[in-house]
Structure formats: structure tokens, C-alpha cells
Design a protein around this motif. Structure first.
Motif, PDB file in Angstrom:
ATOM      1  N   MET A 118      32.265  28.517  70.495  1.00 59.00           N
ATOM      2  CA  MET A 118      32.793  29.826  71.201  1.00 59.00           C
ATOM      3  C   MET A 118      34.072  30.319  70.288  1.00 59.00           C
ATOM      4  N   PHE A 119      34.776  29.601  69.553  1.00 57.64           N
ATOM      5  CA  PHE A 119      36.207  30.224  69.002  1.00 57.64           C
ATOM      6  C   PHE A 119      36.342  30.007  67.382  1.00 57.64           C
ATOM      7  N   LEU A 120      35.250  29.221  66.769  1.00 58.20           N
ATOM      8  CA  LEU A 120      35.126  29.405  65.505  1.00 58.20           C
ATOM      9  C   LEU A 120      34.358  30.137  64.736  1.00 58.20           C
ATOM     10  N   ILE A 121      33.037  30.478  65.565  1.00 58.62           N
ATOM     11  CA  ILE A 121      32.101  31.363  64.875  1.00 58.62           C
ATOM     12  C   ILE A 121      32.477  32.865  65.111  1.00 58.62           C
ATOM     13  N   PRO A 122      33.306  33.258  65.922  1.00 60.11           N
ATOM     14  CA  PRO A 122      33.775  34.614  65.992  1.00 60.11           C
ATOM     15  C   PRO A 122      34.614  35.168  64.627  1.00 60.11           C
ATOM     16  N   ILE A 123      35.292  34.018  64.039  1.00 58.18           N
ATOM     17  CA  ILE A 123      36.315  34.145  63.291  1.00 58.18           C
ATOM     18  C   ILE A 123      35.902  35.403  62.063  1.00 58.18           C
ATOM     19  N   PRO A 124      34.668  34.780  61.341  1.00 56.51           N
ATOM     20  CA  PRO A 124      33.937  35.636  60.252  1.00 56.51           C
ATOM     21  C   PRO A 124      33.604  36.787  60.743  1.00 56.51           C
TER      22      PRO A 124
END
Length: 512
Positions: A476-482
């Protein structure tokens, strides 16, 4: 001659935006958890179907946009009849999405997939003319900022009100009769609210500014996209931003569903989700309310770029904050999570207003490049991107849910098999073997005396493991960073339609 933008038109237009976002947030926030947790459908199967529905949107959205764009102007204007039709269709399909379907599992898959596709098409019929109407009530960039700011501010309340209605009123009060019925009530209520608020726009709003208009065909749509480099630039950065923010925000209900007292013992079911939206939406509301004042000191293009960094900061905070939460400290935990989410909601508010103004500017640029005005077609890109982003976000979450191996949730009536005494209906986690996982000793004892007693398993501590929740939060929160980072890079390198460059184009259009 340009018509002056009236406050009444801005208000009635903005209230319609609340109806749009109420429907969108109801589906984006609650539909997947309803299907997977309560209807027990496979998350990957459903989310793959959502993405394929997005592919269908790529085909039917331009077709519907062409139909709307080429529609004849009536006494109600060019767009209001379509908005009214879209609102009615959207209300019907929104209700249908949450009708419990029993029996054959294949039938359930088919029903919900078909209803989702129909809801998506009704959203297209509603959203395209609604946002395409913006240039007809606001001609200048300043007026568009004013109209879009209030529309997005009031529209942002749709997410808050929908979540509050569901988690603070409908779910707690209707849980004793079963969560499937509670979700149906949510669908009916959301449909009614959507219809009422959108009709306020139709009844009280006016299309004050008459834009040049020409009919377009499907071939010309591809021509517009090919020749309008700013439309392509806008589409890429808006898609990446929207996928990232939708992954984190729209399905955050999963965090709360599986982190309640009978889950990982971190958040309270009585107020935590509502508190999240109150605090998070306050940040969004402040950003939207002062947006016009801020753009007088900070260029709009810089604020739009900053929204990507705000998202990245929030993604990191939302992932890390769960490592410092203390079991049982419900109020403190809820506030810390909500404050982390406030960064994301603030960034989303700035991005939403900026993107709405940008797409109106892109429509002007398209007229400048091709000599044809096709607002419905241009605005269909925004609608398509929003739906495609939601589908991709759901797919990523579907994979995360499967990898995290989260249990489903069942409505279990507690009826003593010896005395027939009814203690009420409770919601219990159910594992793959059909066992009910219970952390409350009193509920466990009552369950032992029912027909489900042999399926009851008393769990010490958390029903859902911290490892499982960490996996879900990573999706939920790490994949959206890139995604946010790539969106910013694309925006900086490819989008230039602002400031003096845009003003020269707008002046050239006005002289024609």
C-alpha cells in the motif's frame, strides 16, 4: 463576450462534485473489501477483471465522449442533460454493486464484474460532461482556479462523508443484522446522495460561456492525442500520481478492518477510521481553501510539482508509523496514523485542483493546435485515467491481499443450539479451512454452544499476524513511492503549458 463567473454557479457546480466523489469513494474504498472479505471472492481474480474493465474503458470512453461532444445543445445547455442521465444510471448501478448474490460462485463473479463495468460506463456518462462544463462557466485561469478549487474542496468532502456514513453510522448500527445487508444499505444511501447533489448542478447551474464547437469522430480523437503533446504529458504524470495515491488512500479501509481489537489490536473500530478522515481531510481542506491565495505567491506549476513530494513523504510516514504504535493505545494510534495520512490528503488536494485547471488549459491548447474545440473528448482522458488508476491500484492491492494471506470475514448468528436463545450476529475472521478465529473469550464460549462450535478456534493475542499486515502495508505505501517520483520527473520534463507560454496561446484563441 465573456460572462462573469457568478458565485451561485460556482456553488451549485461544486455541490455536484460532492455527488461525483461520493459515488467514486464508495466504490474505490468499500467495493473490494466487500467482495473479498464478505463475499469471499478471490482478490486477484476480481482485480484482474477490474483492469480488463479499464481496457474496455479505453474503448468505450472515447466513444461516449464523442457521443456527448457531438450532442446538440438544448434549452438546458449542451452538458446538463447528459449529467442528469449519468447521475440516474450511476445511482442504479451503484446500488446494484452491493446487492448480495448467493448460490453459484461463478454467477457471483459474473454479476459483480458486469455491474462494475456498467457502473464504470455510467461514471463516464456523468463525469465527462460535468468537468467539460467547467470552461463554459469559467473562462480565465483565475476563474477556473476559483471554480475548480471550490469544486474539489466540496468534492473532497464526499470521501470523508462516505467513509463517516459507513464506518460511524451504517456499519456499527447494522452489523447485528449482518454486514452484507449493511453494505447494501451503504450502496442505496450513496446512490441517493449522489443523485441529489448532482441534480443540484443540473437544476440550478447555467452554462454562461458559449465555446466554439465542432463535431468530432473517433479518428479525430486519436489525432487530438497525437498532436496535443501537452495532453500526453498531462496523462502520464496524472496517471502515475493517481495510481500511487489511490493505492494508499482508497483501500486504507483494509488497514482498519484488520487492525481492530479483534485483529492486530492497534486501532479501535468505534472511531479510528472516522478520525482518520476528519484529520486527513482537514489538511486537504486547508490546502484547497487557501489554494488561490497560495498561487498568488507560489506559481501554480511549482505547487503542482510539490504535491508529488508531499505524497512521497506521506507514503514513508504511513509505512513507518505502524512500527511505533502500541497495542491497545487506540486514540494515540489513531491520531498518529491520521496525521501521517494528512500529508497525503493535503498533497492530493493540491494535485486535484492543479490537474483540473491543467486539463482545461490542455483543452485550450488543443483548440490552438487543431482549430477544433472538443472539451468532452479532452475531459474524457481525465475520467479514463481516474478509472484506470483505480483498477491498477486495486490489482496491486489484490496481489498484496493474496500475498498477505488475510482471512475473510463472516456474519455468524450466535444462537444457543440447546435453548434457542439468540445473542445477536457477530463478524468473525474465517481461515481457509472454514474455522472461525476468535480472540474474545466470551464470544468463544457462546460460539461453542452453537452449531458452529466445532469450527471455533480461540486465538491468543492478535488474530491477524504483524507479518501479514506488514506485507499489506508494503504493497500500500512502498510501491507508490517510485510511481510518484516518476510522475514528477515526467511532469518537469514534458509539461510546459503555464505562465506566459499559456497566456500567449489563450490570447491567440481569444483573438480568433
Amino acid at each position: 463576450m465573456n460572462a462573469k463567473l457568478k458565485t451561485g454557479h460556482v456553488v451549485t457546480y461544486s455541490l455536484g462534485s460532492l455527488g461525483l466523489t461520493f459515488s467514486q469513494n464508495c466504490v474505490n474504498t468499500f467495493f473490494l473489501v466487500y467482495l473479498c472479505a464478505y463475499q469471499k471472492l478471490n482478490p486477484i481474480v476480481m482485480t484482474v477483471a477490474f483492469v480488463l474493465a479499464g481496457v474496455w474503458d479505453a474503448v468505450n470512453d472515447p466513444m461516449l465522449a464523442t457521443l456527448i461532444n457531438n450532442g446538440k445543445k438544448t434549452k438546458l445547455g449542451r452538458y446538463r442533460p447528459w449529467i442528469a442521465l449519468g447521475a440516474a444510471l450511476n445511482a442504479v448501478t451503484l446500488t446494484a454493486l452491493f446487492i448480495p448474490v448467493g448460490g453459484n460462485v461463478g454467477l457471483r463473479y459474473a454479476y459483480y464484474i458486469i455491474m462494475y463495468v456498467l457502473w464504470g460506463m455510467s461514471s463516464t456518462v456523468l463525469n465527462i460532461p460535468f468537468w467539460a462544463m467547467l470552461p463554459t462557466i469559467a473562462d480565465t485561469t483565475e476563474e477556473r482556479n476559483r471554480a475548480s478549487s471550490l469544486a474539489k474542496l466540496i468534492g473532497g468532502l464526499g470521501g470523508f462523508l462516505c467513509s463517516t456514513l459507513a464506518t460511524s453510522f451504517i456499519f456499527p448500527n447494522c452489523a447485528p443484522i449482518g454486514m452484507n445487508k449493511a453494505y447494501l444499505i451503504l450502496g442505496v444511501a450513496s446512490a441517493g446522495i449522489t443523485l441529489v447533489f448532482v441534480m443540484l448542478t443540473v437544476v440550478f447551474n447555467k452554462e454562461n460561456y458559449e465555446l466554439p464547437h465542432e463535431d468530432v469522430g473517433l479518428k479525430q480523437i486519436f489525432y487530438f492525442f497525437k498532436t496535443n503533446d501537452q495532453l500526453r504529458a498531462y496523462a502520464v504524470n496524472f496517471l502515475l500520481f493517481t495510481i500511487g495515491s489511490t493505492i494508499a488512500l482508497s483501500q486504507i479501509i483494509y488497514i482498519y478492518t484488520y487492525s481492530y481489537e479483534n485483529g492486530t489490536n492497534l486501532l479501535s473500530s468505534s472511531y479510528s477510521f472516522t478520525l482518520f478522515w476528519i484529520i486527513a481531510c482537514t489538511g486537504q481542506g486547508i490546502a484547497m481553501f487557501f489554494y488561490n491565495q497560495l498561487t498568488k505567491k507560489i506559481p501554480r506549476e511549482k505547487m503542482y510539482g510539490a504535491s508529488f513530494f508531499g505524497c512521497i513523504v506521506s507514503f514513508v510516514l504511513l509505512f513507518l508509523v505502524f512500527f511505533v504504535l502500541k497495542p491497545g493505545a487506540y486514540l494515540l494510534n489513531s491520531v498518529l496514523v491520521a496525521l501521517s495520512g494528512a500529508f497525503l490528503m493535503t498533497a492530493c488536494g493540491i494535485n486535484q485542483i492543479g490537474s483540473t485547471v491543467m486539463i482545461a488549459d490542455v483543452a485550450d491548447y488543443g483548440e490552438y493546435k487543431t482549430g477544433k474545440r472538443s472539451d468532452s473528448v479532452i475531459f474524457s482522458i481525465q475520467t479514463f485515467i481516474t478509472k484506470l488508476a483505480a483498477a491498477i491500484a486495486m490489482l496491486i492491492l489484490g496481489i498484496g491481499i493474496s500475498v498477505a494471506h488475510l482471512p475473510t470475514i463472516s456474519d455468524v448468528p450466535i444462537v444457543d443450539k440447546d435453548t434457542g436463545e439468540y445473542y445477536g450476529t457477530v463478524q468473525l475472521f474465517e481461515d481457509d479451512e472454514g474455522n472461525y478465529l476468535v480472540s474474545d473469550a466470551e464470544t468463544y464460549e457462546k460460539l461453542l454452544h452453537t452449531e458452529y462450535g466445532d469450527r471455533a478456534v480461540l486465538v491468543e493475542g492478535s488474530v491477524v499476524g504483524e507479518k501479514n499486515m506488514t506485507i499489506l502495508r508494503a504493497f500500500m505505501f512502498l510501491i507508490p513511492i517510485p510511481l510518484a517520483a516518476l510522475g514528477y520527473v515526467s511532469y518537469k520534463k514534458r509539461y510546459w503549458l503555464y505562465g506566459e507560454k499559456y497566456q500567449k496561446i489563450k490570447d491567440e484563441i481569444d483573438r480568433k
